[in-house]
Design an enzyme around this catalytic site. Structure first.
Site, short mmCIF file in Angstrom:
data_model
loop_
_atom_site.label_atom_id
_atom_site.label_comp_id
_atom_site.label_asym_id
_atom_site.label_seq_id
_atom_site.Cartn_x
_atom_site.Cartn_y
_atom_site.Cartn_z
N GLU A 1 25.43 28.58 -16.22
CA GLU A 1 24.71 27.29 -15.03
C GLU A 1 25.91 26.52 -15.42
O GLU A 1 25.36 25.05 -15.41
CB GLU A 1 23.50 27.14 -15.35
CG GLU A 1 22.44 27.83 -15.19
CD GLU A 1 21.54 28.01 -16.11
OE1 GLU A 1 19.86 28.44 -16.04
OE2 GLU A 1 21.53 26.24 -17.29
N ARG B 1 29.01 20.64 -13.60
CA ARG B 1 30.27 19.32 -13.48
C ARG B 1 31.28 20.63 -13.15
O ARG B 1 32.16 20.18 -12.09
CB ARG B 1 30.13 19.00 -14.40
CG ARG B 1 31.64 18.03 -14.83
CD ARG B 1 31.42 17.65 -16.24
NE ARG B 1 29.66 17.54 -16.37
CZ ARG B 1 29.88 16.12 -16.17
NH1 ARG B 1 29.71 15.06 -16.65
NH2 ARG B 1 28.33 16.11 -17.66
N CYS C 1 25.49 -6.92 -9.12
CA CYS C 1 25.34 -8.17 -8.99
C CYS C 1 25.32 -7.36 -10.92
O CYS C 1 24.07 -8.31 -11.15
CB CYS C 1 24.09 -8.92 -8.68
SG CYS C 1 24.43 -9.26 -6.85
N GLU C 2 26.23 -7.18 -11.16
CA GLU C 2 26.77 -7.13 -12.51
C GLU C 2 27.69 -7.08 -13.37
O GLU C 2 27.88 -5.91 -12.49
CB GLU C 2 25.94 -5.35 -12.72
CG GLU C 2 24.37 -5.35 -13.71
CD GLU C 2 23.79 -4.28 -14.47
OE1 GLU C 2 22.43 -4.11 -12.96
OE2 GLU C 2 23.92 -3.76 -14.83
N TYR D 1 27.74 14.52 -10.95
CA TYR D 1 26.38 13.67 -10.99
C TYR D 1 27.09 11.99 -9.87
O TYR D 1 27.37 10.94 -10.79
CB TYR D 1 26.70 13.58 -12.44
CG TYR D 1 26.31 14.76 -13.27
CD1 TYR D 1 24.84 15.22 -13.06
CD2 TYR D 1 27.08 15.51 -13.90
CE1 TYR D 1 24.33 16.67 -13.74
CE2 TYR D 1 26.43 16.62 -13.84
CZ TYR D 1 25.69 17.24 -13.79
OH TYR D 1 25.22 18.77 -14.50
N1 LLP Z 1 21.60 24.12 -16.84
C1 LLP Z 1 21.22 23.35 -17.38
C2 LLP Z 1 19.93 23.43 -18.24
C3 LLP Z 1 21.20 21.92 -17.78
O1 LLP Z 1 20.42 20.97 -18.11
C4 LLP Z 1 22.52 21.67 -17.05
C5 LLP Z 1 22.84 20.10 -17.38
C6 LLP Z 1 23.52 22.33 -16.52
C7 LLP Z 1 22.94 23.71 -16.42
C8 LLP Z 1 25.04 21.76 -16.32
O2 LLP Z 1 25.01 21.09 -16.47
P1 LLP Z 1 26.87 20.95 -16.14
O3 LLP Z 1 27.75 22.27 -16.86
O4 LLP Z 1 27.60 20.17 -14.90
O5 LLP Z 1 28.26 19.27 -17.36
N2 LLP Z 1 24.55 13.65 -15.64
C9 LLP Z 1 25.06 13.65 -17.26
C10 LLP Z 1 24.71 14.97 -16.93
C11 LLP Z 1 23.48 15.73 -17.44
C12 LLP Z 1 23.23 16.90 -17.21
C13 LLP Z 1 22.27 17.73 -17.73
N3 LLP Z 1 22.77 19.16 -18.36
C14 LLP Z 1 26.27 13.09 -16.84
O6 LLP Z 1 26.54 12.84 -15.68
O7 LLP Z 1 27.50 12.82 -16.96
#
Ligand code: LLP
Length: 444
Positions: free
Chosen positions: A298, A301, A372-373, A402
């Site tokens: 999955e 990013r 404003c931060e 993200y």
């Molecule tokens: N699968 C599940 C169950 C997840 O919880 C996530 C991410 C992914 C796949 C995808 O992960 P990736 O390949 O995108 O790393 N907002 C945070 C990242 C939160 C990720 C949450 N779960 C940031 O901006 O770094």
């Protein structure tokens, strides 16, 4: 034609031709004129190429075991993106009713969608069942009864996986590590709730147990955590088979593959990483005397992150003297923490570049937003030419993941749109918000 810094940091189709920055055929100056700033610019052919590369890397590494790659929509999802991902042979991983609705609106068949969430509402589960999603990933013991009851009401069998907390601690920041014990996701391997969930699901008339799931965190560059989690799941699968005689068919090893955010960083080579993970799994299956399962992944990013950049317009430029001597140039842009919360939330570092040639000497700069931060920082530290001035365009790479998906309207700033470039004429695939949009939500 030159590419600014190394590939993998900037969108694949970003070039500088005679000093003019282009995304595909489009000069960034013209895109800024046409669509305004700040704007997220999406390199569509680059995005599709990355998706295809990730799908192929896993499929080739794990062959002959069947592999599915789900694009994790939480990184950034829109109808167009869901369509492109599906056209590249990826399925869509969703984490809410909104993401599920977007994937469905894109025409992705329910069977090619997965639903996650540690606190899914009955409505979300029911909508997933109604649309025939390919999997619901069970995240708690109570959810087993809830999914069973909702599936019974519809007279269907819900395909489920169990999300296992393997105890592997990995990831760029505490908030994005997800498989150590003391956090909200999944069912514990060490504490026995994962095994408990498997026994509870067995024998339920309206649940079909597909297999086991693990997601250890995000922005992970060291492959060891993925291997450790895979070994833990394969072991649990073998124990479950011994106990019940049922050998689960599938392992989902989640996402989390890290990317480059700075010029001196490199993303993991996905073919190498997938290859070594596949060897680990094959060896472990051999040791356990179990056949290889099907696999799924999955990534979010790693697919969309480097495919987008944020284009800002520079406003105030302010040299601020430093205690240690010299000065830091505070370069303000027309967005900030509302379009990229990651620096403030995770201390994430980004890079920025001036979108024009300059022969001026570099100065130590900090790119800040208009909120404003004082924590409203876009780029903590970057060298920019000393002649950076109001009206200049500044490009920040690797904001695809993200960025827009976590954007807010803080200070009632309208959220920027997403402009797709390289798929016919450039066009907004997510419209820029206006102040009228903000007022329209306010019921007075
Ligand atoms: N699968 C599940 C169950 C997840 O919880 C996530 C991410 C992914 C796949 C995808 O992960 P990736 O390949 O995108 O790393 N907002 C945070 C990242 C939160 C990720 C949450 N779960 C940031 O901006 O770094």
């Amino acid at each position: 034609m030159t590419h600014p810094e190394q590939p993998g940091l900037w969108p694949e189709n970003l070039t500088i031709v005679d000093g003019v920055w282009h995304l595909g055929e489009q000069p960034l100056t013209e895109l800024a004129e046409q669509f305004g700033t700040p704007a997220y610019l999406l390199d569509v052919p680059g995005l599709r190429a990355r998706a295809a590369r990730y799908r192929r890397a896993f499929a080739e590494a794990f062959a002959p075991a069947p592999v599915q790659v789900y694009y994790a929509g939480k990184a950034f999802l829109s109808i167009a993106v869901a369509r492109w991902m599906h056209a590249e042979g990826l399925r869509i991983d969703t984490a809410s009713g909104g993401e599920l609705a977007t994937a469905l609106a894109a025409g992705v068949p329910g069977a090619d969608i997965g639903l996650h969430g540690n606190n899914k509402s009955d409505e979300e589960i029911d909508r997933a069942l109604e649309s025939g999603v390919g999997r619901i990933v069970i995240d708690s013991l109570d959810e087993i009864d809830r999914v069973e009851a909702l599936a019974a009401r519809r007279g269907v069998r819900a395909p489920v996986m169990v999300r296992v907390t393997t105890g592997v601690h990995a990831g760029g920041h505490e908030f994005i590590a997800t498989a150590h014990e003391d956090q909200k996701f999944g069912l514990s391997l060490a504490g026995g709730t994962a095994a408990e969930a498997l026994s509870r699901i067995a024998g339920r008339a309206h649940l079909e147990l597909l297999g086991l799931h693990s997601h250890i965190g995000s922005q992970i560059l060291d492959p060891d955590g993925f291997a450790a989690a895979a070994r833990a799941l394969l072991q649990l699968r073998a124990e479950h088979a011994e106990r019940t005689g049922v050998l689960l068919g599938e392992l989902d090893l989640g996402g989390g593959y890290g990317i480059a955010y700075l010029p001196d960083e490199a993303e993991a080579d996905i073919a190498t990483l997938a290859g070594s993970l596949a060897r680990t799994c094959a060896q472990e299956c051999e040791r356990l005397g179990t056949p290889m399962p099907e696999f799924s992944f999955e990534p979010g990013r790693a697919i969309v992150g480097p495919s987008m950049l944020t284009l800002y317009r520079v406003g105030t430029v302010k040299p601020v003297p430093l205690d240690e001597g010299g000065a830091r140039w505070y370069v303000s842009v027309d967005g900030g923490m509302s379009d990229n919360i990651r620096p403030a939330l995770y201390g994430a570092d980004y890079h920025a570049a001036l979108v024009r040639d300059s022969t001026a000497a570099p100065v130590l700069a900090r790119v800040v937003g208009k909120h404003c931060e004082s924590g409203d920082i876009v780029v903590h530290q970057v060298q920019l030419p000393a002649d950076v001035q109001a009206g200049d365009l500044l490009a920040v790479p690797a904001t695809g993941a993200y960025g827009r998906s976590m954007a807010s309207q803080y200070n009632l700033l309208p959220r920027p749109g997403v402009v797709a470039v390289g798929d016919g004429e450039p066009r907004e695939i997510v419209r820029r918000e206006t102040i009228e949009d903000i007022l329209a939500l306010d019921l007075g």
